[in-house]
Design a protein around this motif. Structure first.
Motif, PDB file in Angstrom:
ATOM      1  N   ASP A  20      -8.601  10.373  -3.730  1.00 10.34           N
ATOM      2  CA  ASP A  20      -9.573  11.224  -4.421  1.00 10.34           C
ATOM      3  C   ASP A  20     -10.713  11.695  -3.524  1.00 10.34           C
ATOM      4  O   ASP A  20     -11.620  12.379  -3.981  1.00 10.34           O
ATOM      5  CB  ASP A  20     -10.158  10.485  -5.624  1.00 10.34           C
ATOM      6  N   THR A  21     -10.672  11.335  -2.241  1.00 10.86           N
ATOM      7  CA  THR A  21     -11.792  11.653  -1.351  1.00 10.86           C
ATOM      8  C   THR A  21     -11.301  12.203  -0.017  1.00 10.86           C
ATOM      9  O   THR A  21     -10.351  11.679   0.562  1.00 10.86           O
ATOM     10  CB  THR A  21     -12.650  10.396  -1.089  1.00 10.86           C
ATOM     11  N   HIS A  22     -11.948  13.258   0.439  1.00 13.52           N
ATOM     12  CA  HIS A  22     -11.745  13.776   1.794  1.00 13.52           C
ATOM     13  C   HIS A  22     -12.789  13.155   2.713  1.00 13.52           C
ATOM     14  O   HIS A  22     -13.970  13.096   2.357  1.00 13.52           O
ATOM     15  CB  HIS A  22     -11.920  15.294   1.833  1.00 13.52           C
ATOM     16  N   ARG A  23     -12.363  12.733   3.877  1.00 14.58           N
ATOM     17  CA  ARG A  23     -13.311  12.263   4.892  1.00 14.58           C
ATOM     18  C   ARG A  23     -13.205  13.185   6.113  1.00 14.58           C
ATOM     19  O   ARG A  23     -12.135  13.349   6.694  1.00 14.58           O
ATOM     20  CB  ARG A  23     -13.039  10.814   5.282  1.00 14.58           C
ATOM     21  N   ILE A  24     -14.340  13.754   6.484  1.00 10.69           N
ATOM     22  CA  ILE A  24     -14.416  14.594   7.685  1.00 10.69           C
ATOM     23  C   ILE A  24     -15.015  13.740   8.797  1.00 10.69           C
ATOM     24  O   ILE A  24     -16.184  13.340   8.726  1.00 10.69           O
ATOM     25  CB  ILE A  24     -15.287  15.843   7.429  1.00 10.69           C
ATOM     26  N   ARG A  25     -14.232  13.450   9.800  1.00 11.14           N
ATOM     27  CA  ARG A  25     -14.705  12.636  10.932  1.00 11.14           C
ATOM     28  C   ARG A  25     -15.098  13.555  12.087  1.00 11.14           C
ATOM     29  O   ARG A  25     -14.323  14.428  12.492  1.00 11.14           O
ATOM     30  CB  ARG A  25     -13.615  11.669  11.392  1.00 11.14           C
ATOM     31  N   LEU A  26     -16.288  13.333  12.609  1.00 12.33           N
ATOM     32  CA  LEU A  26     -16.812  14.151  13.699  1.00 12.33           C
ATOM     33  C   LEU A  26     -17.061  13.271  14.913  1.00 12.33           C
ATOM     34  O   LEU A  26     -17.611  12.175  14.795  1.00 12.33           O
ATOM     35  CB  LEU A  26     -18.120  14.827  13.277  1.00 12.33           C
ATOM     36  N   GLU A  27     -16.659  13.765  16.063  1.00 14.98           N
ATOM     37  CA  GLU A  27     -16.853  12.995  17.296  1.00 14.98           C
ATOM     38  C   GLU A  27     -17.309  13.933  18.414  1.00 14.98           C
ATOM     39  O   GLU A  27     -16.706  14.976  18.651  1.00 14.98           O
ATOM     40  CB  GLU A  27     -15.553  12.300  17.691  1.00 14.98           C
ATOM     41  N   VAL A  28     -18.396  13.535  19.068  1.00 17.69           N
ATOM     42  CA  VAL A  28     -18.912  14.305  20.206  1.00 17.69           C
ATOM     43  C   VAL A  28     -18.958  13.395  21.418  1.00 17.69           C
ATOM     44  O   VAL A  28     -19.531  12.300  21.367  1.00 17.69           O
ATOM     45  CB  VAL A  28     -20.321  14.871  19.926  1.00 17.69           C
ATOM     46  N   ARG A  29     -18.342  13.850  22.509  1.00 18.53           N
ATOM     47  CA  ARG A  29     -18.376  13.105  23.785  1.00 18.53           C
ATOM     48  C   ARG A  29     -18.695  14.096  24.898  1.00 18.53           C
ATOM     49  O   ARG A  29     -17.905  14.987  25.187  1.00 18.53           O
ATOM     50  CB  ARG A  29     -17.029  12.420  24.035  1.00 18.53           C
TER      51      ARG A  29
END
Length: 220
Positions: A20-29
């Motif tokens: 029931d949930t979307h997770r948007i994962r963000l990564e900056v390197r």
């Protein structure tokens, strides 16, 4: 002393539940020349992410930082003959991980992902799905497992011309077949074709519970 007649029955229940949930994962390197530049960029990234959320009337605190690190970036160094001579500093390395959880909504998820990719330099985005209220479903399945055990026990008792008496013992957690599915996909949202949003529905999670219950058998 007369030994009680007993019956021991296992009850098992299983349901498949859609995420029931979307997770948007963000990564900056990224690597920077100075520690200050890396740190300030990390702060700016959060501001840019929060601005995207505000543009969609979403709370900025939906963006959760799980990791933030600025450290010296060292690389192995070699002399002109190719012999190893140690490490040399190559600036400062920023690693920043943020996630955003929203109710399942492919249109909104795609819009947020695209706007964040356009706003935050060098950001990598991963989309996945999960079940937010797993405990609620788990308790319901537990209740179903108890009902399953009771139904079986009543059938067996009736076949023996008996009825169920007092419950003598209940053992929970007898089934080890719990499985958790997290469906995920990784994409570069900057190259998604216009008008062709990525569909993220996720894979159903299977929730299984088991109980063993012992009843006293009473002769009819």
């Amino acid at each position: 002393m007369n030994q009680k007649n007993i019956i021991k029955v296992a009850g098992i229940a299983k349901v498949n539940v859609t995420p029931d949930t979307h997770r948007i994962r963000l990564e900056v390197r990224r690597t920077f020349k100075s520690n200050d530049a890396a740190y300030e960029t990390g702060k700016k990234n959060l501001i840019l992410i929060n601005n995207v959320l505000k543009n969609h009337n979403l709370r900025p605190d939906l963006a959760k930082t799980t990791y933030f690190d600025v450290s010296e970036n060292e690389k192995r160094a070699f002399d002109e003959k190719g012999r190893y001579i140690g490490y040399e500093k190559k600036g400062y390395y920023l690693r920043q991980y943020v996630y955003i959880d929203i109710p399942m909504d492919n249109k909104l998820t795609n819009e947020l992902s695209k706007e964040i990719a356009e706003s935050v330099p060098y950001v990598e985005i991963q989309l996945d799905t999960y079940l937010s209220n797993r405990r609620e479903h788990k308790l319901k399945v537990m209740e179903m497992a108890v009902a399953d055990a009771k139904q079986k026990a009543e059938i067996l008792a009736n076949a023996l011309n008996c009825s169920l008496g007092s419950i003598l013992e209940i053992n929970y957690g007898c089934d080890d077949s719990h499985r958790y599915y997290e469906a995920y996909d990784t994409c570069n949202v900057e190259i998604l074709p216009s008008g062709s949003p990525l569909e993220m529905t996720g894979e159903d999670e299977e929730i299984t519970e088991g109980v063993h219950i012992i009843w006293e058998l009473v002769k009819n």
